[in-house]
Design an enzyme around this catalytic site. Structure first.
Site, short mmCIF file in Angstrom:
data_model
loop_
_atom_site.label_atom_id
_atom_site.label_comp_id
_atom_site.label_asym_id
_atom_site.label_seq_id
_atom_site.Cartn_x
_atom_site.Cartn_y
_atom_site.Cartn_z
N LEU A 1 0.84 -1.19 0.00
CA LEU A 1 0.00 0.00 0.00
C LEU A 1 0.88 1.26 0.00
O LEU A 1 0.74 2.14 -0.84
CB LEU A 1 -0.91 -0.04 1.24
CG LEU A 1 -1.85 1.14 1.47
CD1 LEU A 1 -2.86 1.27 0.35
CD2 LEU A 1 -2.60 0.95 2.81
N ILE B 1 7.93 -2.37 1.82
CA ILE B 1 7.02 -3.52 1.73
C ILE B 1 7.66 -4.75 2.38
O ILE B 1 8.72 -5.22 1.95
CB ILE B 1 6.64 -3.81 0.26
CG1 ILE B 1 6.05 -2.55 -0.38
CG2 ILE B 1 5.67 -4.99 0.16
CD1 ILE B 1 4.91 -1.89 0.40
N GLY C 1 20.93 -1.06 32.85
CA GLY C 1 22.03 -0.09 32.88
C GLY C 1 22.81 -0.13 31.58
O GLY C 1 22.25 -0.35 30.51
N GLU D 1 1.70 -0.79 9.94
CA GLU D 1 0.25 -1.11 9.96
C GLU D 1 -0.53 -0.01 10.69
O GLU D 1 -1.49 -0.27 11.42
CB GLU D 1 0.01 -2.52 10.52
CG GLU D 1 0.76 -3.55 9.68
CD GLU D 1 0.12 -4.93 9.58
OE1 GLU D 1 -1.06 -5.08 9.91
OE2 GLU D 1 0.84 -5.85 9.14
C1 LIG Z 1 9.52 -2.20 8.92
C2 LIG Z 1 8.36 -1.68 8.14
C3 LIG Z 1 7.57 -2.54 7.41
C4 LIG Z 1 6.49 -2.07 6.66
N1 LIG Z 1 5.75 -2.95 5.90
C5 LIG Z 1 4.77 -2.46 5.07
C6 LIG Z 1 4.06 -3.34 4.19
O1 LIG Z 1 4.28 -4.55 4.18
N2 LIG Z 1 3.14 -2.80 3.35
C7 LIG Z 1 2.86 -1.47 3.33
O2 LIG Z 1 2.02 -1.06 2.56
N3 LIG Z 1 3.52 -0.62 4.17
C8 LIG Z 1 4.47 -1.07 5.03
N4 LIG Z 1 5.16 -0.21 5.86
C9 LIG Z 1 4.84 1.20 5.81
C10 LIG Z 1 4.11 1.70 7.04
O3 LIG Z 1 2.82 1.16 7.12
C11 LIG Z 1 4.14 3.21 7.00
O4 LIG Z 1 5.47 3.60 7.22
C12 LIG Z 1 3.23 3.85 8.00
O5 LIG Z 1 1.89 3.61 7.68
C13 LIG Z 1 3.47 5.35 8.13
O6 LIG Z 1 3.51 5.96 6.87
P1 LIG Z 1 4.75 6.95 6.53
O7 LIG Z 1 5.97 6.23 6.85
O8 LIG Z 1 4.58 7.41 5.16
O9 LIG Z 1 4.58 8.14 7.53
P2 LIG Z 1 3.68 9.45 7.34
O10 LIG Z 1 2.29 9.05 6.97
O11 LIG Z 1 4.37 10.40 6.50
O12 LIG Z 1 3.63 9.99 8.82
C14 LIG Z 1 4.66 10.79 9.40
C15 LIG Z 1 4.20 11.20 10.79
O13 LIG Z 1 3.02 12.00 10.69
C16 LIG Z 1 1.99 11.45 11.45
N5 LIG Z 1 0.71 11.70 10.80
C17 LIG Z 1 0.37 11.48 9.52
N6 LIG Z 1 -0.91 11.82 9.32
C18 LIG Z 1 -1.39 12.26 10.49
C19 LIG Z 1 -2.64 12.77 10.94
N7 LIG Z 1 -3.69 12.87 10.10
N8 LIG Z 1 -2.79 13.12 12.23
C20 LIG Z 1 -1.74 13.01 13.08
N9 LIG Z 1 -0.55 12.55 12.73
C21 LIG Z 1 -0.36 12.18 11.45
C22 LIG Z 1 2.31 9.98 11.52
O14 LIG Z 1 1.66 9.33 12.61
C23 LIG Z 1 3.81 10.01 11.67
O15 LIG Z 1 4.13 10.28 13.00
C24 LIG Z 1 6.20 -0.68 6.65
C25 LIG Z 1 6.99 0.18 7.42
C26 LIG Z 1 8.04 -0.30 8.15
C27 LIG Z 1 8.86 0.65 8.95
#
Ligand SMILES: Cc1cc2nc3c(=O)[nH]c(=O)nc-3n(C[C@H](O)[C@H](O)[C@H](O)COP(=O)(O)OP(=O)(O)OC[C@H]3O[C@@H](n4cnc5c(N)ncnc54)[C@H](O)[C@@H]3O)c2cc1C
Lengths: 264, 380
Positions: free
Chosen positions: B125, B157, B339, B363
């Site tokens: 996604l 992903i 520690g 997620e």
């Molecule tokens: C190890 C790992 C595995 C992953 N595996 C998958 C996978 O298999 N498939 C997949 O599709 N994705 C995957 N992801 C992606 C993951 O789901 C996203 O990183 C996550 O949803 C956050 O999106 P972003 O990194 O773009 O952060 P952003 O959406 O850019 O968010 C940045 C910050 O802003 C905050 N924020 C954003 N919108 C709002 C709001 N409306 N109100 C308040 N705060 C907000 C967020 O909480 C965060 O603190 C993975 C990520 C990691 C680290």
């Protein structure tokens, strides 16, 4: 080749890694201690499953214990055992190894013919290693103890026994009883696929004194010739003694002490 | 209210525990350090039913209930959080959506291999510019006769490199935003897919997280999962269940950290006595134990609601939020109790600390969970 009919005996035991002895009553403190499948029984089950997987046939597990001992039967069903029998009856309570073996032998006789009975070498709660051999004696069949490896070919079981410093190869014709040691085959992992069937109760038979037609004279504590007199933790503290002086003097003192203590 | 487990649930937990002890515990630290995918362990899990826990028997699954599923994930995570997320992603968002929304042909074609672990599933996604706001995804799917042509980049992903099938969300109608997103079952062998950067991560290092690049990737129309335009709803549904597994993963990590801290507090002496005799340490441990218990109850409740066929999205978000933050707090305290030693890779709490941080993000971040929860509470 004819498929093998195998019976394996299993026991639910307290996880002795966690058992303590109550210093006041000198009895095992089993409260809150998890129950597990006796480890060497798991090796016996694995040996049974491997023989079945290679030659076809079936494996029946049998345990004697309280109703909750059914848990170990569910566990071995998840390992791939075909069916199981729980011998449970209040009248069995207090059975010693002789009576346990006798009761098991009645259950074995109630089942149809078998080629091989496998037992764990011993249970970690009692450490007697008696039930297997006694069961063979009650059934009047040969027994081979301390097995590490069992193969079957041309109607003959070939068994490798692990002795203290040697290995012994024994060949025997069915039916016979073999006890399997911890150096036997490493148990496989349980399968989630087997879970539903194992817990459905469909593959477990429950027999009590009545089903086995056991006379009261052969039941439980009163019919058991063995009585546990005392359980205690042996005093393992050893006091060292250091001698002083020249090498010769120290050697002389050592000889005196060894004579005094009856070692020489 | 009955808080006891069935025998099958207990046995599922015990089997996962003994599998994890034998097959994960000896290697987890090394996998983390080398960022090495636990291929051998995953291969062993297929035949044992761990890869088809949410799939019925007829499609090759082991058909566990949701409660057993979370118990299993917790056990795996308490030893190796990376393995737990690989298994959780595969089960909940890699395979389960095909069962939920797939046509009979799709189920028959894809589920037996996924459920038995012969093939590994992934879910795509997130994009470089789109994370928390999935309605804005830019990856496009253009209809072209019997095919859809996918273009775009997915990022972060899980199992992207190692998986065989990926459920990909792409926009079939940009103007419709969320309602224009569709889900596709994409085989990695389809032409036009490249696996990009393998990310070098803070935590969950043994899980393989990479970029997936689609360049005129031709996906047969038959691989459209659910109706056109229903992809976002599908994705959110899948993630709703995925989160319950992630909550269980967080509990496993928290439990691992707490057990290590308890052990250490007994062994380590300062001022002539074990540090566990100091009230400051005891209170930290009391908080850890209480929060873990609360997180577990939230998670089991979400799982139980699913088993009863009732809605569980809000409860699942609560479980994910509270459990992942519990894991972070617990791991932080566990490092503190250790520690200086807690900062060293020789101690498992160091790994727990890094893993817990990641669980607060994927997620759905904690902020997004709060958004979902507040949305549902205020709506009422
Ligand atoms: C190890 C790992 C595995 C992953 N595996 C998958 C996978 O298999 N498939 C997949 O599709 N994705 C995957 N992801 C992606 C993951 O789901 C996203 O990183 C996550 O949803 C956050 O999106 P972003 O990194 O773009 O952060 P952003 O959406 O850019 O968010 C940045 C910050 O802003 C905050 N924020 C954003 N919108 C709002 C709001 N409306 N109100 C308040 N705060 C907000 C967020 O909480 C965060 O603190 C993975 C990520 C990691 C680290």
């Amino acid at each position: 080749m004819a498929p093998l009919s195998i019976i394996v005996t299993v026991k639910q035991v307290p996880d002795t890694n966690e058992v303590r002895i109550d210093p006041k009553t000198n009895s095992l403190m089993r409260e809150g201690i998890p129950s597990i499948l006796n480890p060497e029984d798991a090796n016996a089950v694995e040996a049974a499953l491997r023989l079945r997987d290679e030659h076809g046939g079936s494996v029946t597990a049998i345990t004697m214990g309280p109703p909750q001992a059914e848990a170990v039967l569910e566990e071995v069903l998840c390992l791939g055992v075909d069916r199981a029998v729980l011998l449970s009856d209040r009248a069995f309570a207090g059975s010693d190894t002789l009576l346990t073996a006798f009761t098991l032998s009645r259950a074995v006789l109630k089942m149809k013919k078998f080629d091989l009975i496998l037992c764990g070498r011993q249970a970690i709660d009692g450490d007697t290693a008696q039930v297997g051999p006694q069961l063979a004696a009650f059934l009047g069949i040969p027994q081979v103890t301390y097995a590490e490896e069992i193969v079957f070919s041309e109607g003959l079981f070939r068994i490798q026994r692990g002795l203290e410093h040697t290995r012994e190869l024994v060949a025997a014709r069915p039916p016979l009883l073999v006890t399997v040691s911890a150096s036997g085959p490493v148990p496989r992992h349980g399968s989630l696929y087997a879970l539903a069937a194992a817990c459905s109760g469909e593959h477990i038979k429950r027999w009590g004194a009545r089903e086995l037609a056991l006379p009261p004279s052969m039941l439980g504590l009163s019919a058991s010739p063995t009585a546990v007199k005392k359980i205690f933790e042996p005093d393992r503290s050893v006091k060292g003694e250091a001698f002083e002086g020249s090498e010769k003097e120290m050697a002389a003192q050592l000889i005196v002490r060894l004579r005094e203590t009856g070692c020489l | 209210m009955d808080f006891s487990f069935t025998r099958a649930q207990v046995l599922a937990r015990d089997m996962a525990r003994s599998f994890a002890q034998a097959e994960l515990a000896p290697y987890a630290q090394q996998w983390d350090e080398q960022a090495r995918f636990p291929a051998e362990a995953i291969a062993k899990m297929g035949p044992l039913g761990f890869m088809g826990m949410c799939i019925p028997r007829e499609y090759g699954g082991s058909a566990l209930d949701g409660v057993s599923y979370v118990l299993v994930i917790e056990e795996l995570a308490s030893v190796c959080a990376s393995t737990a997320i690989i298994v959780s992603v595969h089960n909940s968002v890699g395979a389960y959506p095909i069962y939920l929304m797939g046509s009979d042909e799709q189920k028959t074609k894809y589920l037996p291999d996924l459920a038995t672990g012969r093939k590994l599933g992934a879910f795509a996604l997130t994009e470089p510019n789109v994370g928390s706001d999935p309605a804005s995804i830019e990856t496009s799917a253009r209809s072209d006769g019997g095919f859809f042509i996918l273009n775009g980049t997915k990022t972060f992903i899980t199992s992207a490199g190692t998986s065989d099938t990926v459920i990909v969300m792409a926009s079939t109608d940009r103007a419709q935003r969320g309602r224009g997103i569709s889900a596709f079952i994409v085989e990695k062998s389809f032409p036009g897919i490249t696996v990009g950067t393998h990310e070098n991560k803070l935590g969950i290092r043994a899980s393989d997280t990479c970029e997936l690049i689609f360049e005129n990737c031709r996906v047969p129309r038959a691989n459209l999962l659910g109706p056109e335009g229903a992809g976002l709803r599908a994705a959110l549904n899948a993630l709703g269940f995925g989160r319950v597994g992630v909550a269980a993963q967080a509990i496993g990590v928290a439990r691992c950290a707490m057990e290590a801290a308890v052990h250490y507090s007994r062994e380590r002496n300062q001022f002539g006595k074990p540090i566990g005799s100091f009230q400051a340490i005891q209170w930290m441990i009391a908080d850890m134990a209480t929060e873990i218990e609360a997180a577990r109850l939230l998670t089991l409740r979400a799982a139980k609601l699913k088993d009863e066929g009732r809605p569980f999205a809000t409860e699942g978000s609560m479980a994910k939020l509270f459990a992942s933050e519990t894991a972070m707090r617990t791991a932080t305290k566990a490092v503190q109790i250790h520690g200086g030693y807690g900062c060293m890779k020789d101690y498992v709490v160091e790994r727990c600390f890094r893993d817990a941080k990641v669980i607060e993000i994927y997620e759905g971040t904690s902020e997004i969970q709060r958004l979902i929860i507040s949305g549902s509470v205020i709506k009422k």
